[in-house]
Structure formats: structure tokens, C-alpha cells
Design an enzyme around this catalytic site. Sequence first.
Site, PDB file in Angstrom:
ATOM      1  N   TYR A  71       6.739  -9.993   6.868  1.00  0.00           N
ATOM      2  CA  TYR A  71       6.648  -8.553   7.091  1.00  0.00           C
ATOM      3  C   TYR A  71       7.246  -8.200   8.451  1.00  0.00           C
ATOM      4  CZ  TYR A  71       3.450  -7.640   3.158  1.00  0.00           C
ATOM      5  OH  TYR A  71       2.906  -7.504   1.911  1.00  0.00           O
TER       6      TYR A  71
ATOM      7  N   ASP B 118       0.817  -1.204   0.000  1.00  0.00           N
ATOM      8  CA  ASP B 118       0.000   0.000   0.000  1.00  0.00           C
ATOM      9  C   ASP B 118       0.857   1.262   0.000  1.00  0.00           C
ATOM     10  OD1 ASP B 118      -2.343  -1.475   0.027  1.00  0.00           O
ATOM     11  OD2 ASP B 118      -2.532  -1.441   2.213  1.00  0.00           O
TER      12      ASP B 118
END
Length: 248
Positions: A109, A51
Site C-alpha cells: 500500500y 474501503d
Amino acid sequence: MRYFLDISYKGTSYHGWQFQKNAHTLQAEIENAISRLLGVQTPIMASGRTDAGVHAKQQIAHFDTVESIDVEKLEFRLNRFFTRDITINSIVEVKPDAHARFNANERAYEYYINQKKNPFLQELSYYFPNPLKVELMNEAASKLLGTQDFESFSKVKTEVNNFICNITKARWQIENDSLVFHVTANRFLRGMVRALVGTLLEVGLGKLTVEDFIKIIEHKDRTAAGRAVPPKGLFLSKVTYPSSVYSN
């Protein structure tokens, strides 16, 4: 011929990975550079979208060429072409049917929280000075392990067939002056990591118990979970593939 690009980038100045009309995106920037240097329009496909404002220590994308290329020369020329926000770490030939998205085994992540104000980390971590009970956050994070439905942590408007993910690692660690959440899974839903972090912070603040956290997972409703933390602390850190995708 098909090649994998190993890319690092700072996402602060970009509207995410995915190409968008009238927006500055990483996919558009990299596609444009490769196309110009190869002299032909060259689409790229990444392991997944990040994003706006999200960074990557390792993003993998594939592209095709008609003929074999000098990968070292292209890597050098791309790194001269890009701004300091993007680095090509390597380019490797892979098998013709290797796919950066569909062949990925796992994605990892990291989310960085800075509890001491630091002007040099403003774009790379989330400043959160409130005292946190990290032990409780790790106890709650352990409940994420395994194959489960994570709809409670997914953005509402998303086109997926299911919300099932297999999380193999979920743990908070203190690293230098940062508190870092490490999470690894076979797949992630849109907004999932930021929602997980926001909800785990509620546990660390004492606003939610570990039992509450378990109920949120079971509830399968995004409104039951905590807020999404800012994108600036999030890094795609590693993407792994089976050895079978690489050319001999």
C-alpha cells in the site's frame, strides 16, 4: 478456466470493493460488466477488500469460465464498458486452483500526503500542512518490520483469527510534492494502514516519541493508537503471487 484480472481504479465514487445491497461498489460494477460481456453470471474474487474512497493501482481478482476466452478482446471490451474510474490492465490465464486472495504472497500500500494545497490532488491525497519530522516517522516505522501482533491498528469489529502480520517494508519517502508512506506485508488488518499513518503523524508532530510508538504496538489495543486518516490518500499499489499460480 480461471483468469486473473489486473485492475486499477479510483475509489472516490464507490462504497468500497465488497458487494453491498443498495450501494455502488467496485465488485458489483466489474461483475456486472464481465457477466454481460460473457453472457453468463460470472462472480469475481479479489485479493482483498478496499474501503470506501480507497484507490488501487493494482488490484487482482479471479473469475472462471467454462471455455477458453480471447483475453485481449475481453480486456478491450471491458475498458470500453467502464467509466474512466476503472481500468483493466491485463487478463491472464492461471491454474484452475489459483486464488486471488489466498495465493497472494504480499500486498503493498501507499498513502499520499500533500503538504501544499493543490486542487488537483483533493481526491487522491490527504492535505496535511503541519510541519513533520520525517526522520522520526521513519525511525518509528522501522519498528513495524517483522512478524508482530498489530491489534492496536485494527478496526475493533473484524472477523479474523489473529492479528499477526509480517511487515517487510515500512518507510516514508518524499516524492515530488507529496510525502508517501510505503508499506508491504503478507496481510493487512481492516483499517490497519490508515491507523498506522495516523499514529505515525503523531510521531512526526512530536506528540508521540518512538518509544511511545513501540508501546502502542505492544499494548494491542486500538484505543492506544492514533486516529485513522481519511481514505482518499490510500492506494493498494501491488499484489504479488508465486510463479506456480500461472499456467505454463
